[in-house]
Each structure stands twice: as C-alpha cells, then as structure tokens.
Motif scaffolding. Structure first.
Motif, PDB file in Angstrom:
ATOM      1  N   THR A  35      39.493  42.031  42.444  1.00 26.11           N
ATOM      2  CA  THR A  35      39.528  43.410  41.958  1.00 26.11           C
ATOM      3  C   THR A  35      38.528  44.292  42.684  1.00 26.11           C
ATOM      4  N   PRO A  36      37.278  43.906  42.852  1.00 24.99           N
ATOM      5  CA  PRO A  36      36.348  44.767  43.580  1.00 24.99           C
ATOM      6  C   PRO A  36      36.732  44.922  45.053  1.00 24.99           C
ATOM      7  N   SER A  66      39.761  45.244  46.264  1.00 20.39           N
ATOM      8  CA  SER A  66      40.771  46.294  46.372  1.00 20.39           C
ATOM      9  C   SER A  66      40.137  47.673  46.191  1.00 20.39           C
ATOM     10  N   LEU A  67      39.112  47.773  45.338  1.00 17.18           N
ATOM     11  CA  LEU A  67      38.421  49.050  45.175  1.00 17.18           C
ATOM     12  C   LEU A  67      37.663  49.432  46.446  1.00 17.18           C
ATOM     13  N   SER A  68      37.006  48.453  47.064  1.00 14.15           N
ATOM     14  CA  SER A  68      36.285  48.749  48.298  1.00 14.15           C
ATOM     15  C   SER A  68      37.251  49.070  49.433  1.00 14.15           C
ATOM     16  N   SER A 100      38.256  52.695  49.002  1.00 16.16           N
ATOM     17  CA  SER A 100      37.212  53.626  49.442  1.00 16.16           C
ATOM     18  C   SER A 100      37.101  53.632  50.968  1.00 16.16           C
TER      19      SER A 100
END
Length: 136
Positions: free
Chosen positions: A31-32, A34-36, A39
């Motif tokens: 999950t993190p 995909s967030l990075s 961004s």
C-alpha cells in the motif's frame, strides 16, 4: 550419506530462507509503495511540464538568434551585391577594347618564353659552330 549432496542441501536451505523472508516483507508494504509511486508520477509530470516550458523558451531564443545572424548576413550580401552592380555598370560604361583573349595571351606568353630560351641557348654556346660526333 555423502557429503556432496548434504552441502548442496544446506546451501539451498540457506538461500531459500532469506528469499521467503523478502517475499513476505514486500507483500506487507504494498500500500505505501503505490502511494509513493503516485507521488512520483505527479512529480515527474510536473518536471515534464517544466522541461517542456524550458525547451520552448530555448527554441524561441535559438530562433531569434538565428534570425539576427541571418539579418546581418543578409545586410552584408546586399552591400556586396550593390558594390558588384556598381562595378558592372562602370565596366559596361568604359569598354576597353581587348586586343587578345585570355587564351591568346597565354599563347603569346609561351611563345615569348620559348624565344627567350632559344636566344639564351645561342648566346651560351658562344656563337661558334662545332661538329659534335655522337659515335666514335
């Protein structure tokens, strides 16, 4: 049991355990990641826009520099063209009759050199005639 297959088995087990540990750690951080990535994508899109703007500005600067250089070259060519036109008018206004063409001038020059060489040869021999024998 032989020592060869036993060593091979130990090596395979030692390699397999860290690989299994890496797989489980990667699945926990999905999950993190995909967030990075999102961004990073927005950051790269912003950098792309900035790069496109800089490229457009540089291309405009290059075109203006080329236009200035061509205008100076054009001015020099126009001045030279006017100078050559004046020379042509002067040459046409004052026609000088040419006695010989260029080809005829070269022929006359060659004949003069040949005549000069003949005279030098005559004077170098002293004007005396001697019979020279080539064979005994």
């Amino acid at each position: 049991m032989r020592q060869g297959p036993l060593c091979l088995l130990l090596v395979m087990l030692s390699i397999g355990a860290p690989a299994h540990a890496e797989e489980s750690s990667e699945s926990g951080h999905s999950t993190p990641l995909s967030l990075s990535a999102g961004s990073q994508i927005t950051e790269l899109q912003q950098r792309l826009k900035e790069s496109e703007q800089q490229r457009e500005e540089l291309s405009k600067n290059l075109q203006s520099a080329d236009a200035e250089r061509e205008s100076t070259q054009l001015g020099h060519l126009r001045q030279e063209n006017q100078r050559l036109k004046l020379q042509l008018k002067e040459a046409q206004a004052n026609p000088q009759p040419r006695l010989l063409t260029d080809q005829q001038q070269w022929f006359v020059t060659g004949a003069g050199v040949a005549l000069l060489a003949l005279l030098c040869g005559i004077f170098a021999s002293g004007g005396r005639r001697q019979r020279r024998q080539w064979l005994n």
